[in-house]
Write a protein that holds these residues in place. Sequence first.
Motif, PDB file in Angstrom:
ATOM      1  N   ALA A 144      50.185  50.879  18.257  1.00 47.64           N
ATOM      2  CA  ALA A 144      49.462  49.635  18.531  1.00 47.64           C
ATOM      3  C   ALA A 144      50.065  48.968  19.762  1.00 47.64           C
ATOM      4  O   ALA A 144      51.260  48.690  19.795  1.00 47.64           O
ATOM      5  CB  ALA A 144      49.544  48.698  17.327  1.00 47.64           C
ATOM      6  N   LEU A 145      49.244  48.745  20.779  1.00 48.41           N
ATOM      7  CA  LEU A 145      49.705  48.099  22.001  1.00 48.41           C
ATOM      8  C   LEU A 145      49.690  46.581  21.825  1.00 48.41           C
ATOM      9  O   LEU A 145      48.753  46.022  21.254  1.00 48.41           O
ATOM     10  CB  LEU A 145      48.803  48.449  23.183  1.00 48.41           C
ATOM     11  N   ALA A 146      50.738  45.917  22.317  1.00 56.09           N
ATOM     12  CA  ALA A 146      50.785  44.458  22.324  1.00 56.09           C
ATOM     13  C   ALA A 146      49.884  43.952  23.454  1.00 56.09           C
ATOM     14  O   ALA A 146      49.674  44.643  24.456  1.00 56.09           O
ATOM     15  CB  ALA A 146      52.217  43.975  22.527  1.00 56.09           C
ATOM     16  N   LYS A 147      49.359  42.754  23.317  1.00 56.10           N
ATOM     17  CA  LYS A 147      48.437  42.214  24.318  1.00 56.10           C
ATOM     18  C   LYS A 147      49.040  42.148  25.712  1.00 56.10           C
ATOM     19  O   LYS A 147      48.333  42.261  26.690  1.00 56.10           O
ATOM     20  CB  LYS A 147      47.927  40.838  23.903  1.00 56.10           C
ATOM     21  N   GLY A 148      50.337  41.968  25.842  1.00 58.09           N
ATOM     22  CA  GLY A 148      50.967  41.892  27.152  1.00 58.09           C
ATOM     23  C   GLY A 148      51.195  43.238  27.809  1.00 58.09           C
ATOM     24  O   GLY A 148      51.589  43.313  28.970  1.00 58.09           O
ATOM     25  N   GLN A 149      50.950  44.330  27.094  1.00 61.94           N
ATOM     26  CA  GLN A 149      51.171  45.674  27.629  1.00 61.94           C
ATOM     27  C   GLN A 149      50.125  45.950  28.707  1.00 61.94           C
ATOM     28  O   GLN A 149      48.941  45.683  28.508  1.00 61.94           O
ATOM     29  CB  GLN A 149      51.047  46.688  26.480  1.00 61.94           C
ATOM     30  N   PRO A 150      50.516  46.462  29.893  1.00 66.29           N
ATOM     31  CA  PRO A 150      49.565  46.644  30.998  1.00 66.29           C
ATOM     32  C   PRO A 150      48.348  47.525  30.675  1.00 66.29           C
ATOM     33  O   PRO A 150      47.279  47.310  31.230  1.00 66.29           O
ATOM     34  CB  PRO A 150      50.414  47.294  32.098  1.00 66.29           C
ATOM     35  N   SER A 151      48.480  48.473  29.762  1.00 69.41           N
ATOM     36  CA  SER A 151      47.360  49.361  29.412  1.00 69.41           C
ATOM     37  C   SER A 151      46.462  48.786  28.322  1.00 69.41           C
ATOM     38  O   SER A 151      45.482  49.414  27.936  1.00 69.41           O
ATOM     39  CB  SER A 151      47.889  50.719  28.949  1.00 69.41           C
ATOM     40  N   TRP A 152      46.808  47.597  27.795  1.00 68.88           N
ATOM     41  CA  TRP A 152      46.061  47.015  26.681  1.00 68.88           C
ATOM     42  C   TRP A 152      44.617  46.745  27.070  1.00 68.88           C
ATOM     43  O   TRP A 152      44.320  46.263  28.159  1.00 68.88           O
ATOM     44  CB  TRP A 152      46.712  45.716  26.227  1.00 68.88           C
ATOM     45  N   ARG A 153      43.702  47.082  26.155  1.00 69.31           N
ATOM     46  CA  ARG A 153      42.276  46.742  26.286  1.00 69.31           C
ATOM     47  C   ARG A 153      41.836  46.111  24.974  1.00 69.31           C
ATOM     48  O   ARG A 153      42.433  46.382  23.938  1.00 69.31           O
ATOM     49  CB  ARG A 153      41.455  48.006  26.537  1.00 69.31           C
ATOM     50  N   PRO A 154      40.790  45.319  24.993  1.00 73.50           N
ATOM     51  CA  PRO A 154      40.304  44.758  23.726  1.00 73.50           C
ATOM     52  C   PRO A 154      39.997  45.888  22.740  1.00 73.50           C
ATOM     53  O   PRO A 154      39.516  46.947  23.150  1.00 73.50           O
ATOM     54  CB  PRO A 154      39.032  44.006  24.119  1.00 73.50           C
ATOM     55  N   PRO A 155      40.306  45.693  21.449  1.00 76.18           N
ATOM     56  CA  PRO A 155      40.069  46.748  20.458  1.00 76.18           C
ATOM     57  C   PRO A 155      38.615  47.186  20.419  1.00 76.18           C
ATOM     58  O   PRO A 155      37.709  46.422  20.741  1.00 76.18           O
ATOM     59  CB  PRO A 155      40.477  46.104  19.138  1.00 76.18           C
ATOM     60  N   ALA A 156      38.417  48.430  20.009  1.00 78.77           N
ATOM     61  CA  ALA A 156      37.053  48.953  19.859  1.00 78.77           C
ATOM     62  C   ALA A 156      36.276  48.055  18.900  1.00 78.77           C
ATOM     63  O   ALA A 156      36.853  47.446  18.004  1.00 78.77           O
ATOM     64  CB  ALA A 156      37.108  50.379  19.332  1.00 78.77           C
TER      65      ALA A 156
END
Length: 84
Positions: A36-48
């Motif tokens: 699970a990516l944290a919101k601050g992670q550069p690769s983060w996208r809104p969940p499906a």
Amino acid sequence: MTYEEHPILGSYVLEDSYVLDIRQTGSSLILKLDLALAKGQPSWRPPAARPGMVHDYRRATLKLTSEQPVELQLSGMPLGTDAT
């Protein structure tokens, strides 16, 4: 230091990630994860757009190494199954 304060691990939400496989080889422990990516992670996208989806998950491998041999002792509990 908690994992959230770690410069690399802090970009992930480990308590909401899933371990898919564990391998032990000599002085390493290799975990295959749905991470699970944290919101601050550069690769983060809104969940499906799926009901109940909270995090952006990515398949990942985490390799932990030690100077000493690693011994893996499983608890004997039955494996969990994802219902989705």
